[in-house]
Structures are given as C-alpha cells and as structure tokens.
Design an enzyme around this catalytic site. Structure first.
Site, mmCIF file in Angstrom:
data_model
loop_
_atom_site.group_PDB
_atom_site.id
_atom_site.type_symbol
_atom_site.label_atom_id
_atom_site.label_comp_id
_atom_site.label_asym_id
_atom_site.label_seq_id
_atom_site.Cartn_x
_atom_site.Cartn_y
_atom_site.Cartn_z
ATOM 1 N N LYS A 372 0.821 -1.221 0.000
ATOM 2 C CA LYS A 372 0.000 0.000 0.000
ATOM 3 C C LYS A 372 0.847 1.260 0.000
ATOM 4 O O LYS A 372 0.314 2.360 -0.187
ATOM 5 C CB LYS A 372 -0.920 0.010 1.227
ATOM 6 N N HIS A 423 -2.856 -12.706 0.784
ATOM 7 C CA HIS A 423 -3.813 -12.515 1.874
ATOM 8 C C HIS A 423 -5.156 -11.968 1.404
ATOM 9 O O HIS A 423 -6.097 -11.860 2.202
ATOM 10 C CB HIS A 423 -3.223 -11.626 2.977
#
Length: 508
Positions: A372, A423
């Site tokens: 991110k 994930h």
C-alpha cells in the site's frame, strides 16, 4: 602352609550389605582355599589412593562367571589357570573379554603349573594384563602388581568418564542450540548438569547466572537454580551462593573446593557466565574438568542465544515499523499490525504448525499490506466506496508488496512476500491477484486473510465504524468455505475468547 592360622575363618561367601562405594573391588578366582586366604592376608592393609580393597571370591571359572554377571564394578581379577580343567582360567578370560565384553577389568593370571599354559603363548593369545607363577609372587611383588593394575584400571575408567562426559556435553550443547528463549535455556541447563556428571539430581545443587563483565558484582541475573522457578530479576538462591557469584565476578576466575565448584566464563560479547555446583559427596577431578567444558559451552550458547534474540527482536521491530508506516499513511493505528501478528500466530498454532513456523508467521504478517506504500493517498484514504479504476489500483498493492519482498533471502521477508501476495485470495477462487482456489493458497496467506479481516472489521476505518464482535463472527461463519479456509474458521470460532483477549491487549 600353616593352614591352622585360618581355620576359624571362611572367606568363600563373604556377605556385607553395606560395602562402601569408595573401595577397589578385587576378584580372586582359585580352587585352592589357601590362595584366597594368603592373598587376603597379604593385602589386608593395602590402600591405593586412600581406598581399601573389597574381595570377591570364586572357587571355579563357572562360579566366577556367575559372579561377574552380577558384579560390574570389579577392577582387578586374580585368576588361576588350572581349576575344574587345565584351561579353565583361559576360558574364563575369553568369557570376560568376548562374551560379556568387559574390557576394563585388569586380568592377572596366576598359575602353579606353568607348563600347562606357556607364558609367551598365553600372553600372545589372550587379552590379559600380566602372567605370574604363584611361586614368584612374594608379598612385595603381589602389592607391586596390584598397584600397577589399579593404576591402569583407574586411568581406563578416567578416560571412559571423560569420553562419556564429553559425549553428554555434546548432546547438551546441541540441546542449547535448539533453545528459543532464555527460560527454555535455563531449564536445559538444569536438565543436563546432572547428566553430564552422571549422577542423580538429588545429589547436587546447581545455579547458573550471567552478568556484564563491567557491571557491579551484585547485578548478576539468575538463569537457573535447583528448586527455583526463575523469574526475571529473581535471585532467590542461598546467600552463600550469591556471595560466591559476587566473589567470582570480582576475581574473574573459576574456583573449587572439596564439595563446590564455581565456573567463570567471559565471552567476547562482554557477558560473563557463572555456574555453581555443589555435591553431597567429594567432587572428583573429573567432575570439575567436565563442568569446566560444560560451563564454557553454556557461556558460548548463551551468547549465541542473546544474539539470536537480538536479531529476532530487530526483525520483529522492523516488521512492525514497516507495517505501522503503511497503516499511518492510511490513517490507521499501528496496533492493527500487532493484533494481526498475534492473531496469525494463534491461528498457526491452532492449525498444528510448529512453534518455529508460528513464530515466522507472527513476524512476517505485519508486512501484509506493505504494498500500500505505492497507493496514492486520494485512494488510500477515500472515505467512500472506490470506483472501478480506483479499486483496480488498490488491488495492485498485493502484487506490489510481493515484488518489494520477493528477492530477499531472509526467511521472514520471504514469508512476508507470500503473505502480501496471497492474503486477499479467497478459498472459492474469487480473490485477487491470482484467483487461487482452496489449498492452492499458501497456509500463511489463508491464516493472515482471516486475521486481517477479523481485525479490520472490528476497527474504525475512514470508510466505516468498527463492527461489534457478534456481527463479525456471524460474517466470518457465513464466509466459511467461500472467503476463508473452513478449518481455520472452525478453529477461530472454537477459540474466539482467545482472539478477543488479544484484541483487548492491543487497543487502538
């Protein structure tokens, strides 16, 4: 022979239930009673290294074999050649060396009929230590012979004890290398001290401590002590042992008394390790030598353990720092990555992964969203729903995180790369970035997916408030076999109280 001197005594079946352990055990094998009596008379006051003799008597080779089967601490055997047959003594020697493989006992053949067993042939063909004609064995020569035999036996047993002790030290050292914490290391010390010395743990008291070479002598930290459940900064040991640790620190050398040993071992890392051992009986020279080797290995192993713990802590802090840096960009708290780390570790343990694998997942899972860092703030912190283009950009963080970490040779970062990449995969194949299905998703990805969603739903975000626990649990149950691994969901539900405790331990 003046046999009347011995008519009131019979040494054929001596019985003494409290034979002292600190005696030399001598086996006399002869079919003549007079030989037994004279040998005992001549050696009645004999002592070697302050230890007297204890005699065992056999009147035939067959009787000797039976006795040797029950008695394994005989040092010297005085064996007649001719007994129930002309070669009974030689057959007994073969039995001792080959059938029962006793190579320690010193064997001395005595014969009154040398022609039946020529000396050169017997010495060549049989594993004996000496060969004597009974007529040449005066009292002085018999004592001289016994001194020589006992010295030889003593040296063999010393070598054996050293060999056995060093083998036990090597085994203990390998156990030290497997320790993951100081507490485990401490219990390993206690477990192996008695083993190294080859005695029962009730016979000794043991304590181990560490200190900095430059700190105050009273600042030592207790690692382990007999009968004490060691806690940090708890030096609950006898005052005399504390004093000895202080004296040893100041003197900076090992010391010993008749019943006590204190080893001192400094390391290149500036740490000193001290080992105290007291024994109910007298400490032998061999005991102290083995303890020196053992304590030195404790020092080296402790230094390595500290280094490993430092590296592990550094890696954990680095994982948290990187994870927290990303969370702060998205205006989330650093507690999120810590909670995910602990949730992931717990799930790993519940699903049956070993301690090491669970620890790796714990250290790597904080890196799940490291990708991110490349997502623009306008998307990362958008309070409303993302449009299609923004969602595509947001999804790219899984691949980017993988690319950031994938080339590292570090095991934690390699695991982190898998977690970052997978994930957001889903059990039914509807996840991203690869659309993996079921067990195609690595277990580390499946674990972190559940841990991340559980914490994200229970935390305030720029686009939503925190959900109540019962609502989160209901959603996770509904996503069993869809988003999440069914087995992990079952384990999660069955242990929900443990996950709630972690959540409460690390509040935002």
């Amino acid at each position: 022979m003046n046999s009347f001197l011995f008519t009131d005594e019979d040494f054929s079946h001596e019985s003494n239930p409290e034979v002292e352990a600190d005696k030399w055990h001598i086996l006399i094998v002869d079919d003549e009673e007079d030989i037994h009596q004279v040998t005992r008379l001549v050696l009645a006051d004999f002592k070697f290294e302050n230890k007297a003799l204890h005699f065992h008597h056999a009147y035939s080779a067959a009787e000797a074999k039976q006795l040797l089967g029950a008695q394994n601490d005989i040092s010297v055997g005085l064996i007649d050649v001719v007994m129930e047959n002309n070669h009974a003594g030689l057959e007994l020697v073969h039995f001792i060396r080959h059938d029962i493989a006793n190579l320690d006992i010193r064997l001395i053949l005595r014969t009154g009929q040398p022609g039946e067993a020529p000396e050169e042939a017997v010495i060549r063909d049989y594993d004996i230590n000496d060969y004597k004609n009974k007529t040449e064995l005066t009292a002085v020569k018999l004592k001289t012979l016994l001194y020589s035999a006992l010295r030889s036996h003593r040296d063999i047993k010393t070598i054996e004890r050293h060999k056995s002790g060093l083998e036990r030290i090597i085994n203990a050292s390998s156990s030290f290398l497997k320790c993951d914490s100081v507490r485990e290391f401490a219990s390993t010390i206690l477990e192996h001290v008695t083993d190294v010395m080859g005695i029962h743990d009730s016979e000794i008291y043991c304590a181990a401590a560490v200190n900095s070479q430059t700190q105050s002598a009273t600042d030592f930290k207790l690692l382990a002590a007999s009968g004490v459940d060691v806690e940090p900064h708890n030096n609950d040991i006898p005052q005399n042992v504390k004093n000895l640790f202080i004296e040893t620190h100041n003197r900076k050398t090992s010391s010993k008394t008749e019943n006590e040993y204190v080893g001192y071992f400094p390391t290149q890392g500036g740490v000193e390790t001290m080992l105290y051992v007291s024994k109910q009986s007298r400490l032998q020279a061999t005991d102290c030598q083995l303890l020196e080797f053992f304590a030195n290995n404790i020092a080296l192993a402790y230094d390595n353990l500290r280094l490993r713990e430092t590296v592990k802590e550094s890696q954990k802090e680095l994982s948290y720092i990187l994870g927290e840096a990303v969370e702060k960009r998205s205006k989330e708290t650093g507690s999120h990555v810590k909670r995910v780390a602990h949730y992931s570790e717990l799930l790993a343990q519940l699903v049956g992964l070993n301690h090491y694998e669970a620890e790796i997942i714990k250290l790597a899972s904080p890196l799940h969203d490291v990708g991110k860092i490349s997502i623009p703030d306008r998307i990362l912190n958008k309070p409303g729903r993302l449009d299609a283009e923004e969602w595509t950009i947001m999804q790219s963080h899984a691949q980017i995180g993988y690319e950031i970490l994938r080339n590292s040779q570090n095991e934690i970062l390699q695991c982190g790369a898998n977690i970052a990449h997978q994930h957001h995969e889903k059990w039914d194949g509807s996840g991203y970035p690869q659309g993996l299905i079921g067990e195609q998703i690595d277990i580390v990805g499946r674990i972190t997916a559940l841990a991340d969603v559980f914490d994200a739903l229970g935390s305030d975000r720029c686009y939503k408030p925190a959900w109540p626990i019962d609502q989160i649990v209901s959603l996770i149950i509904s996503e069993k076999g869809k988003h999440f691994d069914p087995i992990l969901v079952e384990l999660f539900i069955a242990n929900i109280d443990k996950f709630i405790k972690i959540k409460e331990a690390y509040p935002d």
